[in-house]
Design a protein around this motif. Structure first.
Motif, PDB file in Angstrom:
ATOM      1  N   GLN A 143       0.827  -1.202   0.000  1.00  0.00           N
ATOM      2  CA  GLN A 143       0.000   0.000   0.000  1.00  0.00           C
ATOM      3  C   GLN A 143       0.869   1.261   0.000  1.00  0.00           C
ATOM      4  O   GLN A 143       1.995   1.260   0.496  1.00  0.00           O
ATOM      5  N   LYS A 144       0.308   2.319  -0.556  1.00  0.00           N
ATOM      6  CA  LYS A 144       1.023   3.590  -0.636  1.00  0.00           C
ATOM      7  C   LYS A 144       1.117   4.236   0.747  1.00  0.00           C
ATOM      8  O   LYS A 144       0.341   3.926   1.650  1.00  0.00           O
ATOM      9  N   THR A 145       2.070   5.149   0.857  1.00  0.00           N
ATOM     10  CA  THR A 145       2.220   5.882   2.112  1.00  0.00           C
ATOM     11  C   THR A 145       1.046   6.834   2.332  1.00  0.00           C
ATOM     12  O   THR A 145       0.373   7.240   1.384  1.00  0.00           O
ATOM     13  N   HIS A 146       0.783   7.134   3.574  1.00  0.00           N
ATOM     14  CA  HIS A 146      -0.279   8.051   3.982  1.00  0.00           C
ATOM     15  C   HIS A 146      -1.653   7.562   3.505  1.00  0.00           C
ATOM     16  O   HIS A 146      -2.450   8.314   2.944  1.00  0.00           O
TER      17      HIS A 146
ATOM     18  N   PHE B 275       2.459   4.985   7.051  1.00  0.00           N
ATOM     19  CA  PHE B 275       3.336   6.121   6.724  1.00  0.00           C
ATOM     20  C   PHE B 275       4.723   5.558   6.438  1.00  0.00           C
ATOM     21  O   PHE B 275       5.356   4.984   7.325  1.00  0.00           O
ATOM     22  N   LYS B 276       5.173   5.715   5.221  1.00  0.00           N
ATOM     23  CA  LYS B 276       6.472   5.160   4.835  1.00  0.00           C
ATOM     24  C   LYS B 276       7.576   6.193   5.014  1.00  0.00           C
ATOM     25  O   LYS B 276       7.434   7.352   4.647  1.00  0.00           O
ATOM     26  N   GLY B 277       8.697   5.735   5.602  1.00  0.00           N
ATOM     27  CA  GLY B 277       9.846   6.607   5.769  1.00  0.00           C
ATOM     28  C   GLY B 277      10.475   6.934   4.425  1.00  0.00           C
ATOM     29  O   GLY B 277      10.351   6.167   3.473  1.00  0.00           O
ATOM     30  N   PRO B 278      11.105   8.096   4.288  1.00  0.00           N
ATOM     31  CA  PRO B 278      11.361   9.060   5.356  1.00  0.00           C
ATOM     32  C   PRO B 278      10.223  10.065   5.579  1.00  0.00           C
ATOM     33  O   PRO B 278      10.363  10.982   6.373  1.00  0.00           O
ATOM     34  N   ASN B 279       9.099   9.876   4.873  1.00  0.00           N
ATOM     35  CA  ASN B 279       7.994  10.843   4.957  1.00  0.00           C
ATOM     36  C   ASN B 279       7.017  10.492   6.075  1.00  0.00           C
ATOM     37  O   ASN B 279       5.822  10.328   5.852  1.00  0.00           O
ATOM     38  N   SER B 280       7.558  10.333   7.269  1.00  0.00           N
ATOM     39  CA  SER B 280       6.730  10.043   8.442  1.00  0.00           C
ATOM     40  C   SER B 280       7.229  10.882   9.609  1.00  0.00           C
ATOM     41  O   SER B 280       8.259  11.560   9.501  1.00  0.00           O
ATOM     42  N   TYR B 281       6.530  10.808  10.705  1.00  0.00           N
ATOM     43  CA  TYR B 281       6.914  11.614  11.872  1.00  0.00           C
ATOM     44  C   TYR B 281       8.319  11.264  12.357  1.00  0.00           C
ATOM     45  O   TYR B 281       9.138  12.142  12.633  1.00  0.00           O
ATOM     46  N   THR B 282       8.625   9.955  12.429  1.00  0.00           N
ATOM     47  CA  THR B 282       9.930   9.537  12.941  1.00  0.00           C
ATOM     48  C   THR B 282      10.994   9.448  11.855  1.00  0.00           C
ATOM     49  O   THR B 282      12.184   9.307  12.160  1.00  0.00           O
TER      50      THR B 282
END
Length: 484
Positions: A70-73, A95-102
């Protein structure tokens, strides 16, 4: 020498040292992100490079989707399954890194708010490769992965703790990078000159200057002005963040407890016609125009042989010492009989606490005629007239208190410092900047000036986290809640 310094400075700018992260921050962690207890929903957060792959085997999508593809977000409806046993119907956010909170892969599982369900899901993941997150570890990972700097990470905690409009506004501004951007800009400009000064040391025998001294002095003057403004803002920021303590003092039975109840609009303090009823402090907080005020009702000040009451009076003066504002209250009827006594009391308190704003309040004005009230106003400058019992004059008193706090910087969207650690680092940085200015004026050698520049850069870096220690990080993130 210059090449080594250039590489070191570049590492500090890009946080290359963060590639040496401890192994404990490279595994997959899990924690409840919402308060524990029964509620409508609970959110369980999973973070780590294997977070999605680890969650996928236990998630059965109602549409047959493979979570790993599945896609991020995106959000997906399905069930959490433990050996064919359905634990709950959930929504899973990916949420896939690096586009996530952590900065890592993050999965958030929104389940029903049953404590039993939440623990069953968490235990399932702990048995299958996750470990329990430490306090503030999600935000720590965001910092270590370069998603936010250290001052922004601290602002996250301030935002969670904010309980009024002003503290929320300051925390939001800091979290969005307002303060750190200002510091980074100053640090970068100083860093550019530092590299030129260091280069001069390699050519000391040729007696050349790569750094324009007049431009350097202008930069240092600008940095000094900015640092002083930020340091001065701490006085306002600290009281906004922690609430402004206001002590209500006066003789027994003048209506202090009634005033507290009137300000809070609830029966918070015990009210009685018997003098000396309040023998300990009673505290509560309200928000006035977005700023928190903590009102402290104290024991009446008078000579007494009662040991308990005497202890209460001692605490009254302790509270005055720690407060920002003093409300001195007296009975308007008694003032008419002995005005000199109350004038003397007001003068004594003003002399003892000259830096604390004092508002003199005449209570029980509903029992006096108009011409007597006019005389009271002329007798005492800035006197505030109220009838606490009738709730008359309390709103005007709130406005007067609000006007005592300088919120100009807040209204003008200026950076305001609320963090003691930042304040101390700014003080040390300013001290080093002053040393550099003095060194330039006295034509001190470049190697000595370079030492002071490095030290100033160090204190700037401490604020945003370009320079940090494990002890410092442990101290900061230990104050976070689990799951953030």
């Amino acid at each position: 020498m210059y090449l080594f310094v250039a590489i070191l400075l570049k590492m500090l700018q890009t946080r290359s040292y963060l590639y040496f992260c401890p192994m404990q921050y490279q595994d997959t962690i899990i924690a409840l992100a919402t308060p524990s207890g029964t509620g409508a929903i609970g959110v369980i957060r999973v973070s780590g490079n294997n977070a999605i792959a680890l969650t996928a085997p236990f998630f059965r999508s109602i549409h047959g989707k493979d979570l790993k593809k599945q896609k991020t977000h995106t959000i997906h409806l399905g069930h959490i399954i433990d050996n064919d046993k359905v634990l709950d119907e959930v929504l899973v956010s990916v949420f896939k890194g690096p586009n996530s909170y952590t900065g890592e892969d993050v999965v958030e599982i929104s389940c029903h708010g049953s404590n039993y369900i939440q623990q069953q899901v968490i235990q399932l993941f702990l048995r299958n490769g996750c470990r329990t997150a430490e306090a503030g570890e999600f935000t720590l990972r965001a910092f270590l992965n370069g998603k936010i700097d250290l001052s922004q990470a601290e602002a996250v905690a301030d935002l969670i703790a904010s309980d009024n409009e002003a503290s929320h506004q300051i925390a939001m501004r800091q979290m969005r990078g307002g303060f750190s951007n200002e510091i980074k800009k100053l640090r970068q400009e100083l860093l550019d000159f530092a590299s030129l000064i260091e280069l001069e040391l390699d050519f000391s025998e040729e007696d050349v200057e790569f750094a324009n001294r007049s431009q350097f002095k202008e930069l240092l003057s600008k940095i000094e002005i900015v640092l002083k403004r930020l340091i001065d803002s701490f006085a306002v920021g600290n009281v906004i963040k922690n609430g402004i303590p206001v002590t209500i003092v006066g003789e027994p039975n003048v209506g202090k407890s009634t005033l507290l109840n009137s300000l809070l609009n609830e029966e918070r303090a015990l009210v009685s016609d018997i003098a000396g009823t309040t023998r300990d402090t009673v505290e509560d907080e309200i928000t006035i125009n977005g700023i928190g005020f903590r009102f402290i009702d104290t024991a009446g000040i008078r000579d007494t042989d009662n040991i308990i009451e005497e202890m209460g009076i001692k605490r009254t003066f302790d509270k005055i010492e720690k407060s920002n504002v003093i409300l001195y209250m007296f009975d308007a009827q008694k003032y008419i009989l002995n005005s000199a006594l109350f004038k003397n009391e007001i003068t004594q308190i003003k002399n003892k606490y000259p830096l604390k704003p004092l508002i003199a309040i005449a209570n029980k004005i509903d029992t006096l005629e108009l011409h007597i009230l006019e005389k009271l106003k002329t007798d005492i400058e800035g006197l505030h007239l109220i009838s606490a019992k009738e709730n008359n004059g309390t709103e005007e008193l709130k406005n007067k208190l609000k006007n005592l706090i300088d919120t100009g910087a807040l209204k003008n969207n200026e950076t305001i410092i609320t963090n003691t650690r930042h304040y101390n680092s700014l003080l040390k940085a300013l001290e080093e900047i002053k040393k550099i200015i003095l060194g330039l004026e006295n034509q001190v050698s470049s190697d000595l000036i370079a030492i002071d520049i490095r030290q100033a850069l160090h204190y700037f870096g401490e604020i945003t986290g370009e320079i940090s220690s494990d002890d410092l990080l442990g101290n900061i993130f230990a104050n976070f809640c689990i799951g953030k």
